[in-house]
Design a protein around this motif. Sequence first.
Motif, mmCIF file in Angstrom:
data_model
loop_
_atom_site.group_PDB
_atom_site.id
_atom_site.type_symbol
_atom_site.label_atom_id
_atom_site.label_comp_id
_atom_site.label_asym_id
_atom_site.label_seq_id
_atom_site.Cartn_x
_atom_site.Cartn_y
_atom_site.Cartn_z
ATOM 1 N N LEU A 46 40.806 7.845 41.205
ATOM 2 C CA LEU A 46 40.278 8.538 40.161
ATOM 3 C C LEU A 46 39.574 9.868 40.618
ATOM 4 N N PRO A 47 39.259 10.620 39.793
ATOM 5 C CA PRO A 47 38.689 12.081 40.376
ATOM 6 C C PRO A 47 37.412 11.963 41.005
ATOM 7 N N LYS A 48 37.156 12.487 42.298
ATOM 8 C CA LYS A 48 36.171 12.399 42.851
ATOM 9 C C LYS A 48 34.870 12.949 42.311
ATOM 10 N N ASN A 49 34.888 13.582 41.181
ATOM 11 C CA ASN A 49 33.801 14.362 40.538
ATOM 12 C C ASN A 49 33.453 13.470 39.357
ATOM 13 N N ARG A 50 33.859 12.435 39.157
ATOM 14 C CA ARG A 50 33.817 11.838 37.998
ATOM 15 C C ARG A 50 32.173 11.248 37.747
ATOM 16 N N ASN A 51 31.425 11.276 38.899
ATOM 17 C CA ASN A 51 29.898 10.905 38.715
ATOM 18 C C ASN A 51 29.255 12.064 39.039
ATOM 19 N N ALA A 52 29.640 13.355 39.107
ATOM 20 C CA ALA A 52 28.794 14.227 39.616
ATOM 21 C C ALA A 52 27.779 14.758 38.531
#
Length: 1507
Positions: free
Chosen positions: A247-253
């Motif tokens: 999953l994209p690493k910035n999904r929770n940013a």
Amino acid sequence: MASFHMRGRDFSARELVSRTMSPRIAVVPSQGVTELCQLNNIPSLVDLLKPFAEQMEGRVTVHGSSMGLPSSIDNFTMRFVELDHFEEPDPRTADRWLADVVRAEAQGYEDRYKIQDASQVTTEYLNAPPERVYPWYARYRDLFFMTGGVSDHETFEHPVACIIAVSSLSLDPISEIHQLNNMSTPPIVFEKAYMDPTLLKYYVLVHDCSRGNLDSALEQLDKMRRTFGLHCNILKINSVDPEKLTLPKNRNAHHWIKSVAQSRLLAMGHAAKDPSANRSSLSSISSATQPGTVSDLLNQRSSTSSPVYSGNNSPTFASNPVFAQLGNDDEDGTFDHEPLVLPPSENNSLVLDLLLHPEKTAEDYGCYMSSEDITGISTFLREMLSQSIIPHMERNIMTWNEQVAASRKGIAGRFRRYFGTGSKNPATSIQQSPTAGSNGSVIYPHASPEAQMRKLADWAFMLRDYKFASSVYETVKKDFASDKAWKYYGGAQEMIGLCLLMAPQPLGSKNDVDHYFESAVNSYIHKAKSPFFGTRATLLCYELCKQRNLYKDAPNTLTRMTGESSDLRNGLFLEQAAHCYLKQSRPSIRKYAFHMIMAGHRFNKADQKEHAYRCYMAASLVYDSKGWELVDDHISCALGRQSYQLGKSEEVLDHYKKLLRESRQSPQQQAVYMKEFLSVYRDYTNKIEADPLRETFPDFPLPIVLGSTARIVLSTSQSVNESGEGWAELESVSQGTLSSRGQRVISAVGEHVLATVNIKNPLQIPVILTDIVLGCEHSTSTTSFTVPVDAAEEAHLRLYDQQNPDFEGKVSFTAFDCDRIDRVILEPGQIRTLTFEILPKQEGQIKVMGLHCNVEGQVHAYKDIIKKGKRLNTTKDQMMSVMHEEDKSLDILVAPEMPLLDVEFHSSPEMLLSGEVCELSLEIKNRGKKGLKNLTVRMSHPSFFCIGEKKDKGDLGIYNQGEGDSAMESIEVDNSLQATASQRILDTVLAPGASIKIPCWLRGDKIGKHNFLFVFSYESEQGGTAMGVRTLRHTVTAQVLPSLKINAFTRPSTKGLNEFILGIETENLQTVPNFEFLQISSMSASWVIESVQKSDDSEDYRSIAPRQTVFTYYRIRQRESPNPPALTPERFMSKALEKLVIGQEKLKDVPPPLTLQACHLSTTNSHIEVSSPALQHFSRASRVGWRQGTLTTQFSSIPASVDRRNLFSVYGSNDIDLALFWNIPKLNRRGHHYIIGINLGVQMNPFQPIDPLDDLNGDGEETETARRALYEQTMRDQAALVHALTMNPHFNDGSPAKIAMFSDDVVHHDFSQSRMCQTPVRIVIKNCSWNKHVEYTLEMLSYKEALSVQKTDNAGIPQGRPSLTTSVSSLSIAQLEASNPHTNAHPFFWSGPTFSTGYLEPLQEVEIVLIACFTQPGVYDINRWRLAVQVVKAQRRRTKRGKKSTAMLIDLGNTTASEEEEDEEDQEGPVQSGSHGSTSRSVGKGFMQMPNLAHYIQVSKSTEEAK
């Protein structure tokens, strides 16, 4: 600290207050916890928890403070802060943040709501969110709440609990907790006396699920609970992606973008405040992984030696030497206080990114955390809140309420409140008294009862028990007031107001809320010197008022904080107050604009140039159409300076040119405006590389060209500066150059034309104009004129190119030459007339369009010359709007060679006496190149001037002499009221270059200074030219001084019926000369003047010495005309008025000519003939002028559309005018005076029924005219006119009948022969009216009847005798007889019919002979009679001849009874009015006449010699 609102959701005002004052939790993490968070790119544990603590959706249950009843709270929030960040950040840094964020929001902002009036306050504007209308305010508000810190007077920023967090990877978590819990050096904030170190400690075990064993972590948690109690919990997160990077690493940013940016910003603020920041702070800052970020953040630490940040240090502002000397906004070039001083921002872009665009500095926050981890954080916070934080707060609230608050409400508390001080509550564990702070203020220790009660109220407010909190605030504020703890008192007042506004119930009184906040702000600002809390109170109150739609009260709340402490805050608050005035139920537009001006002023002082410009622009939209000069000047000046500092050069010029106009600014201020404008314009032209004297400045306001005064005249015209209605009236009938206002001027090739225009300097300082020239265009067409758009500019460029040292004041074009004025200095407010000479060189048209000039040698201006034509008022559209016809008076039609007239009056006196006649000479010259013909003249004062005919030699002859001292002349005159329109003075052709002289006379008709206007019209000898008739204006000025004062009066003569005695009173008003009478002349159609018998001293009346008065007397008698005119002037006027009444407004008839008899009585052997043309001109002109003025007054009700020339005549049948001729031998002066307006006829209203013969046809029936007059007089549209004519107050009808008595003056009688002396008496009664038929009753009164007549009724007729139905005049008979004081010593008697009646036609007379009887000699007054006169219709008698009857008029004064009454008794003299066959009936007034003079008869005894 409060945090930014999330952009995706708009919070209500109550939520804003709840979040701002929510419980604050301190966080003390271990190094392992911090490193674990940083593995997810989250700097600290505070950053990890903060976004979820602010978005705790759902409900939590709390128990009330009073009854303990449970209640639910929605969206309860908490605030997490690191233990060393409880104090406020650096104030100067925070102020710079606020200024930067407000300034940044103005970049690229476009006001979509341009409000000018109340109609533009739309629903869209009212419903728009604040982020759309004024986003800088929302940014300022949210950032302001972030910059708060702990305070001594409240506990909202004090920690409620403390979280101590350790990692599950720690070898000994319990020991590490003890180390964190027992730090040897506690934070500095807890060393302050008002900070309570006893906090609820909540222990958290942070477990990394990807690197540790969960079971082991749970065992550690159990140990912690056994050691530290139940306030322990575990928080599970991952430090390795559980999905193996799928999953994209910035999904929770998005959860942490804003909170991390806030933390970084606050860390910068705390670092700037304390350069030696502790290790925890530095580790938190250094946790950022972005390259270069750590060093950038460390560089944000401020230094006290930083340079001053001032608005005047702007490079654009200081680049101009003029503006470098001026302030930001003050129009006098000075500041009223020091500018804002802030530390410099070395990395301002990073700060703005953190404030406005945190996504630019964001990383992959929470990159390894799963959805379960995020859900677990929310669950962890909810459990901590519901199981620990809220119960802890509830227990403490209950304890403090029972131990502190309840005890203070008892008798001891009452005594303490009453006396203001007293012993402390014994229930309190620690007895402490208030202490003095560093600035002399009162500080309560945390254990004092007052501090505990304040904390009790604050915690109750956090749990939203507003009613209980308000009661505690009310209790404790009295103690604060007694101890003069004003900061505490202001805080209590603020919270009471917030409790009222936060409560769900409606407000009881708006005044109470306003009172609490007013008291709070005053205490914060003026006593406690804490502007931060005053600002906070204002913001919270304003937001809550907006939610309750209290926009009427909000402006007062905002303007309380507009002091001198912070210009940025004041500007924001004033702007919000302005918008509140728009959001009221009835928008107040002017208050909105006024507050926007004040906001712009404050923004400018705060160096917020964009916001200052925006506010002033918004205000200018409202004030543009108001005409308030001082406000407009202030706005224009401010906008000009702001535009210059913002680099908007063109807008600077637009704003500054508005200042160069007429206003009430001081001369010094206007000089500053002019200097600034010229400097800016010079910079602008240098920037665009333009020549300021070649390029025209558009719409430059200087000078003002008064286009309505612009005129084009020929070079021979005199008094070119004069213009008015007098000229327009004289030129109305001409068809030439200036035939009517707005027509073009006609000139010829080679003839100079003068153009005059008035310019005005509206300023109070001198203005220098150079190189002034008219902007003209030429067209070869003589019928149409099409001016190109750039014609004026093209003319200017051609002018500019022609400038050289040999210019010599002329600008030469192909078709014409024009003057140039090199230099003009306009003094302050001066209006100056500029005259330009134009020389046409080609045929066609020349149009004067504008004026070119250079202002102060630096700005080239072009001013249009706009002249409006006559106002149009014909059609409905023209009447409903203001429309003007096209004005062509500034157009010059250039025709071929034409004659050019020039005139000059020679020997014209500057002063003359009233009535004096002076002989002048009029010289006429033809300066043109063609012959001149048909020369005519029109004069404004025809009664003053008479222009004669050319004579070669001899006496010019105005006073022509005739032989004899008396003479009669018959003169036929034009009786039309129309004055002579024009006078032709030259019938021949005047060759080019020729000149002639014509005699003329000037008579001083009226006293005063007069300006005589002449319009000469002439044509060219060459017919068929386009020019037609040309005209020339000329003016002569003279002053008339008083000479003689003449009064005339008349009285009836006893010699006859129509004879009068004329008396003339003449007074010499001069002090030096003697006046000599030469002659008196009369002019009348019916009357002549005669001299009375001369006395011995009559020669003394010829000369009148200075200041002497002389009386002279003459007899005026009526002259019987052998051939009376068929249509007299009175009959013409009566018929014309009748036709007007019946609707015939378009009358065409004019009065016929009238023959006047001129009678002359001279004091010398010769007489002056008035038949000379000059005397006839003066006589008629004076008579017409007097007649027109009299008719205007007497008949003002006649519509203006009716031509009075078709209604009235100049002379009447009974009018007589007198002329008195005189001379002054010593001064060789002569003249004459006119006495005009003597009327000796019967006074009557001209609007009378006409002769009955005109109302009857041959069959005795009324004509159509009579029937129409009968019915149409009652028409509604004619009723007012009829009433005005019949009830004219200027006319008083008199009796139409006159009576005279004739007898012998002396009667001799021998009484021895006969005891009664009888003498005949002849009585003549005449109807002097020209159109009235009358019936009369003559009653002869004897001696006894004369004495007893006053006993009868007002009719004055004895009973038993027939009488006419009359209306007696206002004087009673007693009053009439009382006017005759003569009484007889002996009685006398009348013999014969003493009561006579009769009927008289117009101008008919009757003679009655009676016998007067005397019994004794003596002197008797026999003038004893009474005459009753009644106006009646014409009488007619019908005789039967078969079936046809004929109407016959009966003269009752000469006939007896009718033939049908043969059996009636014969009578002597006139028949009685009651005789059969008379069908008369009264139609007018009745009159009663009695004698007022005596008529004596002397009766004497005769002797034998006499017999």
